[in-house]
Design a protein around this motif. Structure first.
Motif, PDB file in Angstrom:
ATOM      1  N   GLU A  33      73.275  41.178  -1.797  1.00  0.00           N
ATOM      2  CA  GLU A  33      73.525  39.545  -1.732  1.00  0.00           C
ATOM      3  C   GLU A  33      74.368  39.564  -0.189  1.00  0.00           C
ATOM      4  N   ARG A  34      74.094  39.483   1.141  1.00  0.00           N
ATOM      5  CA  ARG A  34      75.764  39.356   1.452  1.00  0.00           C
ATOM      6  C   ARG A  34      75.830  38.142   1.448  1.00  0.00           C
ATOM      7  N   ALA A  35      77.926  38.805   1.531  1.00  0.00           N
ATOM      8  CA  ALA A  35      78.578  37.122   1.274  1.00  0.00           C
ATOM      9  C   ALA A  35      79.499  36.469   2.340  1.00  0.00           C
ATOM     10  N   GLU A  36      79.137  37.369   3.740  1.00  0.00           N
ATOM     11  CA  GLU A  36      79.764  36.819   5.008  1.00  0.00           C
ATOM     12  C   GLU A  36      78.727  36.440   6.050  1.00  0.00           C
ATOM     13  N   GLU A  37      79.054  35.702   6.374  1.00  0.00           N
ATOM     14  CA  GLU A  37      78.312  35.886   8.020  1.00  0.00           C
ATOM     15  C   GLU A  37      78.121  37.140   9.277  1.00  0.00           C
ATOM     16  N   PRO A  38      77.200  37.525   9.699  1.00  0.00           N
ATOM     17  CA  PRO A  38      75.891  36.521   9.638  1.00  0.00           C
ATOM     18  C   PRO A  38      74.893  36.978   8.531  1.00  0.00           C
ATOM     19  N   PHE A  39      73.695  35.656   8.129  1.00  0.00           N
ATOM     20  CA  PHE A  39      72.853  35.919   7.037  1.00  0.00           C
ATOM     21  C   PHE A  39      73.464  35.999   5.893  1.00  0.00           C
ATOM     22  N   ALA A  40      74.729  35.402   5.919  1.00  0.00           N
ATOM     23  CA  ALA A  40      75.409  34.524   4.169  1.00  0.00           C
ATOM     24  C   ALA A  40      74.353  34.834   3.384  1.00  0.00           C
ATOM     25  N   GLY A  41      74.291  34.932   2.381  1.00  0.00           N
ATOM     26  CA  GLY A  41      73.579  34.782   0.889  1.00  0.00           C
ATOM     27  C   GLY A  41      72.210  35.219   1.359  1.00  0.00           C
ATOM     28  N   PHE A  75      67.922  62.540  -0.114  1.00  0.00           N
ATOM     29  CA  PHE A  75      67.529  61.821   0.509  1.00  0.00           C
ATOM     30  C   PHE A  75      67.562  61.929   1.800  1.00  0.00           C
ATOM     31  N   GLU A  76      66.226  61.567   2.972  1.00  0.00           N
ATOM     32  CA  GLU A  76      66.105  62.550   4.113  1.00  0.00           C
ATOM     33  C   GLU A  76      66.278  60.644   5.351  1.00  0.00           C
ATOM     34  N   GLN A  77      66.272  61.392   5.912  1.00  0.00           N
ATOM     35  CA  GLN A  77      66.545  60.097   7.438  1.00  0.00           C
ATOM     36  C   GLN A  77      64.818  59.713   7.435  1.00  0.00           C
ATOM     37  N   LEU A  78      64.799  58.590   7.941  1.00  0.00           N
ATOM     38  CA  LEU A  78      63.471  57.598   7.746  1.00  0.00           C
ATOM     39  C   LEU A  78      62.736  57.486   9.444  1.00  0.00           C
ATOM     40  N   TYR A  79      64.518  56.749  10.041  1.00  0.00           N
ATOM     41  CA  TYR A  79      63.844  56.435  11.649  1.00  0.00           C
ATOM     42  C   TYR A  79      64.697  55.344  12.268  1.00  0.00           C
ATOM     43  N   SER A  80      65.271  55.426  13.746  1.00  0.00           N
ATOM     44  CA  SER A  80      66.242  54.625  14.032  1.00  0.00           C
ATOM     45  C   SER A  80      65.914  53.240  14.255  1.00  0.00           C
ATOM     46  N   PHE A  81      66.467  52.168  13.931  1.00  0.00           N
ATOM     47  CA  PHE A  81      66.153  50.885  14.905  1.00  0.00           C
ATOM     48  C   PHE A  81      67.052  50.937  15.977  1.00  0.00           C
ATOM     49  N   GLY A  82      66.479  50.434  17.352  1.00  0.00           N
ATOM     50  CA  GLY A  82      67.135  50.178  17.848  1.00  0.00           C
ATOM     51  C   GLY A  82      66.670  49.065  19.186  1.00  0.00           C
ATOM     52  N   LYS A  83      66.704  47.700  18.286  1.00  0.00           N
ATOM     53  CA  LYS A  83      66.254  47.203  19.301  1.00  0.00           C
ATOM     54  C   LYS A  83      66.981  46.515  20.225  1.00  0.00           C
ATOM     55  N   VAL A  84      68.111  45.359  20.867  1.00  0.00           N
ATOM     56  CA  VAL A  84      68.926  44.637  21.198  1.00  0.00           C
ATOM     57  C   VAL A  84      69.487  43.682  19.980  1.00  0.00           C
ATOM     58  N   ASP A  85      69.131  43.144  20.105  1.00  0.00           N
ATOM     59  CA  ASP A  85      69.603  42.106  19.082  1.00  0.00           C
ATOM     60  C   ASP A  85      69.566  42.632  17.896  1.00  0.00           C
ATOM     61  N   ARG A  86      68.816  43.443  17.366  1.00  0.00           N
ATOM     62  CA  ARG A  86      68.706  43.550  16.112  1.00  0.00           C
ATOM     63  C   ARG A  86      70.437  42.952  14.741  1.00  0.00           C
ATOM     64  N   ASP A  87      71.186  43.029  15.908  1.00  0.00           N
ATOM     65  CA  ASP A  87      72.136  42.600  14.843  1.00  0.00           C
ATOM     66  C   ASP A  87      72.927  41.268  15.843  1.00  0.00           C
ATOM     67  N   PRO A  88      73.312  40.187  16.011  1.00  0.00           N
ATOM     68  CA  PRO A  88      73.968  38.921  16.379  1.00  0.00           C
ATOM     69  C   PRO A  88      75.747  39.007  16.826  1.00  0.00           C
ATOM     70  N   ARG A  89      75.952  39.913  16.433  1.00  0.00           N
ATOM     71  CA  ARG A  89      77.755  40.103  16.683  1.00  0.00           C
ATOM     72  C   ARG A  89      77.307  41.148  17.591  1.00  0.00           C
ATOM     73  N   ASP A 129      56.969  35.467   2.126  1.00  0.00           N
ATOM     74  CA  ASP A 129      58.031  35.360   3.166  1.00  0.00           C
ATOM     75  C   ASP A 129      58.567  35.129   2.912  1.00  0.00           C
ATOM     76  N   THR A 130      59.567  36.009   1.995  1.00  0.00           N
ATOM     77  CA  THR A 130      61.436  36.069   2.145  1.00  0.00           C
ATOM     78  C   THR A 130      62.069  36.839   2.958  1.00  0.00           C
ATOM     79  N   GLY A 131      62.518  36.160   3.815  1.00  0.00           N
ATOM     80  CA  GLY A 131      63.621  36.507   4.732  1.00  0.00           C
ATOM     81  C   GLY A 131      64.652  37.785   4.699  1.00  0.00           C
ATOM     82  N   LEU A 132      64.386  38.767   5.362  1.00  0.00           N
ATOM     83  CA  LEU A 132      66.216  39.470   5.185  1.00  0.00           C
ATOM     84  C   LEU A 132      66.676  39.257   6.069  1.00  0.00           C
ATOM     85  N   ALA A 133      67.908  39.691   6.246  1.00  0.00           N
ATOM     86  CA  ALA A 133      68.749  39.744   7.270  1.00  0.00           C
ATOM     87  C   ALA A 133      68.108  40.878   8.141  1.00  0.00           C
ATOM     88  N   PHE A 134      68.817  40.807   9.139  1.00  0.00           N
ATOM     89  CA  PHE A 134      69.084  42.008  10.146  1.00  0.00           C
ATOM     90  C   PHE A 134      66.926  42.151  10.425  1.00  0.00           C
TER      91      PHE A 134
END
Lengths: 218, 218
Positions: A33-41, A75-89, A129-134
């Motif tokens: 559970e994220r303690a801080e912004e963005p997506f706190a809580g 563990f193994e590598q899955l995929y790289s996620f690279g959309k421009v706005d995926r992190d608001p910071r 419908d639960t949203g997750l961060a990012f």
């Protein structure tokens, strides 16, 4: 292209971690559970920033150790996620890894950054419908799909049972990953070439003792 | 972890491109001869630096367009290569993509950065001691493996034939990707559910005309 154009500017690289386990007959993933912004809580995958002197695989191993206290898990590598706005910071490319661990080995501890770490039912989460961060819900969805695909043609499911297991235990893990029941005879025909008997059995309890197997050396 | 640690410093992100085609009965990959250091004079995969305002997929599409002049061809992300010393100049994480294109559509042109672009036989290259720039031989090796794996359970091979093809043409592409001969009857049983007849045939020449097929709409 000029030489100095080869260097991309202003992109950070992170590793996000899918730590999968099977608990109470369900595929679960470790979320914080994220303690801080963005997506706190909100719930999010654990992750680490990749250090400039650290290989991607080493960053993944470090993150797994930090979040779970575990070394030497699969563990193994899955995929790289690279959309421009995926992190608001700022611009962050996330290289997602998935790790598989038997539930009894998982004694995770909440990191300082986060207020809580918990195991969440993957099927329930993705159907809700639960949203997750990012874009972390997309990452979980792709991880489940990859896992399901690889169960059919690899021994990846064995990373979710103990080193020694009964055939019913292994079959349940296959069924949970595939999302369907399997015929015992077909299942055994498929896995028997992959496994070998140990000298151990489960203690009887109320039931007859069951033989314990392990993955055969290749 | 503190907030500002999330930002990795000093890592660049590039996209490297495996452009695969089948030419003269062989799987080939597009390589460029490097004009400058490091690895001047050696063969390398084409690639682009990812711009900070550009998604990974968009960078891949841009690189494919720059190298081949082609838009709207099939591509998918392969894997991210992240060893610390893979580029002697600075730390570069490379997200590798593979693109598949029928040979007749491929009229590639050498970019300004490079002195030459050429199609190289993948099997010969990987079996030889020929060194490639960076870790590009590893990338090609993984790409061939992924392609071979996906031929079995997807329609990926269809991206290497023309939109309309004869059954022998399609079978040859499958055989080239799998590295083995296939029985005609088995092959047809496998692909028939995937394809549909067109109203066209090959012009006769010396041979009987052959029916042309295409991938069926799903």
């Amino acid at each position: 292209m000029k030489k100095n154009e080869k260097r991309s500017v202003g992109i950070s690289v992170a590793v996000d971690l899918l730590v999968f386990t099977v608990e109470q007959e369900r595929l679960k993933v470790l979320l914080i559970e994220r303690a801080e912004e963005p997506f706190a809580g909100m719930l999010a995958l654990p992750g680490v920033a990749v250090r400039s002197d650290e290989a991607l695989d080493d960053a993944a191993a470090r993150g797994i150790l930090e979040e779970t206290g575990l070394e030497d898990i699969y563990f193994e590598q899955l995929y790289s996620f690279g959309k421009v706005d995926r992190d608001p910071r700022n611009r962050v490319v996330s290289v997602a890894y998935m790790a598989l661990v038997p539930q009894k080995d998982l004694h995770f501890h909440a990191g300082q950054r986060t207020s809580a770490a918990e195991l969440v039912d993957v099927g329930q989460l993705l159907d809700s419908d639960t949203g997750l961060a990012f874009d972390h819900k997309d990452i979980i969805s792709l991880g489940r799909e990859r896992l399901k695909g690889k169960v059919e043609y690899t021994t990846i499911a064995f990373h979710l049972v103990d080193e020694e297991f009964t055939l019913p235990q292994l079959q349940r893990v296959y069924e949970i990953l595939l999302g369907k029941s399997l015929y015992k005879a077909n299942f055994r025909k498929k896995v028997m070439p992959l496994i070998e008997e140990t000298e151990h059995s489960t203690s009887g309890d109320a039931h007859r003792p069951s033989k314990l197997y392990r993955l055969a050396e290749v």
